[in-house]
Design a protein around this motif. Structure first.
Motif, PDB file in Angstrom:
ATOM      1  N   ARG A 269       0.841  -1.204   0.000  1.00  0.00           N
ATOM      2  CA  ARG A 269       0.000   0.000   0.000  1.00  0.00           C
ATOM      3  C   ARG A 269       0.874   1.252   0.000  1.00  0.00           C
ATOM      4  O   ARG A 269       0.600   2.214  -0.717  1.00  0.00           O
ATOM      5  CB  ARG A 269      -0.921  -0.005   1.221  1.00  0.00           C
ATOM      6  N   PHE A 270       1.909   1.206   0.824  1.00  0.00           N
ATOM      7  CA  PHE A 270       2.816   2.346   0.885  1.00  0.00           C
ATOM      8  C   PHE A 270       3.526   2.546  -0.446  1.00  0.00           C
ATOM      9  O   PHE A 270       3.663   3.685  -0.919  1.00  0.00           O
ATOM     10  CB  PHE A 270       3.843   2.143   2.001  1.00  0.00           C
ATOM     11  N   GLY A 310       8.999  12.981   4.655  1.00  0.00           N
ATOM     12  CA  GLY A 310       7.905  12.338   5.381  1.00  0.00           C
ATOM     13  C   GLY A 310       7.641  10.927   4.890  1.00  0.00           C
ATOM     14  O   GLY A 310       7.437  10.002   5.698  1.00  0.00           O
ATOM     15  N   LEU A 311       7.672  10.719   3.574  1.00  0.00           N
ATOM     16  CA  LEU A 311       7.447   9.386   3.030  1.00  0.00           C
ATOM     17  C   LEU A 311       8.602   8.443   3.382  1.00  0.00           C
ATOM     18  O   LEU A 311       8.376   7.264   3.681  1.00  0.00           O
ATOM     19  CB  LEU A 311       7.275   9.456   1.513  1.00  0.00           C
ATOM     20  N   VAL A 312       9.822   8.950   3.345  1.00  0.00           N
ATOM     21  CA  VAL A 312      10.978   8.124   3.716  1.00  0.00           C
ATOM     22  C   VAL A 312      10.864   7.674   5.170  1.00  0.00           C
ATOM     23  O   VAL A 312      11.081   6.496   5.500  1.00  0.00           O
ATOM     24  CB  VAL A 312      12.300   8.888   3.476  1.00  0.00           C
ATOM     25  N   LEU A 313      10.517   8.597   6.052  1.00  0.00           N
ATOM     26  CA  LEU A 313      10.382   8.255   7.471  1.00  0.00           C
ATOM     27  C   LEU A 313       9.246   7.253   7.696  1.00  0.00           C
ATOM     28  O   LEU A 313       9.383   6.307   8.481  1.00  0.00           O
ATOM     29  CB  LEU A 313      10.139   9.518   8.292  1.00  0.00           C
ATOM     30  N   LEU A 314       8.130   7.451   6.999  1.00  0.00           N
ATOM     31  CA  LEU A 314       7.026   6.512   7.132  1.00  0.00           C
ATOM     32  C   LEU A 314       7.419   5.142   6.596  1.00  0.00           C
ATOM     33  O   LEU A 314       7.102   4.111   7.202  1.00  0.00           O
ATOM     34  CB  LEU A 314       5.792   7.039   6.392  1.00  0.00           C
ATOM     35  N   GLY A 315       8.118   5.137   5.466  1.00  0.00           N
ATOM     36  CA  GLY A 315       8.575   3.869   4.910  1.00  0.00           C
ATOM     37  C   GLY A 315       9.494   3.128   5.858  1.00  0.00           C
ATOM     38  O   GLY A 315       9.369   1.904   6.043  1.00  0.00           O
TER      39      GLY A 315
END
Length: 325
Positions: A269-270, A310-315
């Protein structure tokens, strides 16, 4: 990575306008963070996203219903509030002010914006926030009283926005077409209510490799924007070009429905949604060099960088929780 010190509802309330308006460049930083503009955008997008997500949980529905409710939101914003579905003088129309205009409706633009809001303004922010708070994925995020308050806020900002835009552009939409738009919004909502909860998640094909899923997201967004940009030049007859948007939606619906989506598919999903947002992240800094813009896009480079971080940290958080793979 620790969870942000925000409630899921507040995170969604802020993320939806940040994706739909700020990251997309529709409202660059100087416009987005203007106090009045910020209040209007957050109240509009945030309320819509929170309501859609709450209806999904309260109706026990899935991603298909989220997309349909997102389409209803797109009709509400673009058709009933700002009336860009009808106003040939709407500043963002460009060539779509002529291409696809019939019976006082900008048909191609209406299809494009309905799909845009369904996917990028509503569905992707909901998926991202549920990835940030996986333990609250199936819970209600607001109380009944707060839900009613958010609903009143959405109705109020739509009413205020309708009057402000009508006075600004000296334009009032044609009544029959406006009623048709109300009906379209209701039909999207009804379809979302009737759609089975498991729709779109019970395919037979194992999920693709993560990089391929990311590519699917990237290609979908590039095809969407470049397709609608090129259609007027490639297909002079707009009734022939109009089905492009629905055809792209059907193609991606068939593709993604073929996979077996499970609760443990956070990585996929990510990968899909981060790929879909890659278009905006890449083009964010390029907007600062667009001399044809009538607004001031300064700061878009920082917006793109902020979303990338933000996406890198969430990943990293998702990978740490589910194991590398």
């Amino acid at each position: 990575m620790k969870l942000p010190k925000l409630s899921p509802a507040l995170a969604l309330f802020l993320l939806s306008p940040a994706v739909g308006e700020l990251l997309s460049g529709s409202a660059p930083p100087l416009e987005f963070f203007n106090p009045f503009g910020f209040l209007m955008l957050v109240s509009l997008y945030g309320s819509g996203a929170v309501i859609v997500r709450e209806l999904k949980v309260r109706w026990n529905k899935g991603i298909g219903s989220v997309l349909l409710l997102g389409a209803a939101y797109g009709v509400l914003e673009e058709g009933l509030m700002v009336c860009s579905f009808f106003n040939a003088g709407w500043p963002d129309l460009g060539q779509l002010a002529v291409y696809g205009r019939w019976l006082d409706i900008n048909w191609v633009w209406a299809v494009m914006l309905t799909i845009y809001h369904a996917v990028y303004s509503i569905t992707i922010p909901i998926v991202l926030v549920e990835l940030v708070y996986p333990q609250h994925r199936h819970e209600r995020w607001v109380s009944n009283r707060m839900f009613k308050a958010v609903f009143v806020l959405l109705v109020s900002v739509v009413a205020i926005g309708f009057v402000l835009f009508a006075l600004t552009f000296s334009y009032w939409p044609p009544f029959p077409q406006y009623l048709l738009t109300v009906l379209a919004m209701i039909l999207f909502g009804y379809a979302a209510y009737k759609l089975p909860a498991g729709w779109g998640s019970c395919g037979k094909k194992p999920l693709s490799r993560l990089f391929l899923m990311w590519i699917i997201g990237v290609v979908g967004t590039f095809a969407f924007f470049f397709g609608f940009w090129l259609i007027p030049a490639l297909i002079p007859l707009w009734p022939i070009g109009l089905p492009f948007g629905p055809a792209l939606v059907l193609l991606y619906t068939k593709l993604l429905k073929s996979y077996e989506w499970k609760e443990s598919s956070e990585k996929h999903r990510f990968a899909l949604v981060s790929g879909a947002l890659a278009f905006f992240i890449v083009f964010a800094p390029l907007q600062e060099f667009d001399t044809a813009r009538t607004d001031n896009p300064v700061g878009m480079s920082f917006v793109g960088l902020a979303f990338l971080i933000g996406l890198v940290l969430l990943g990293r958080r998702i990978w740490a929780a589910s194991g590398a793979g």
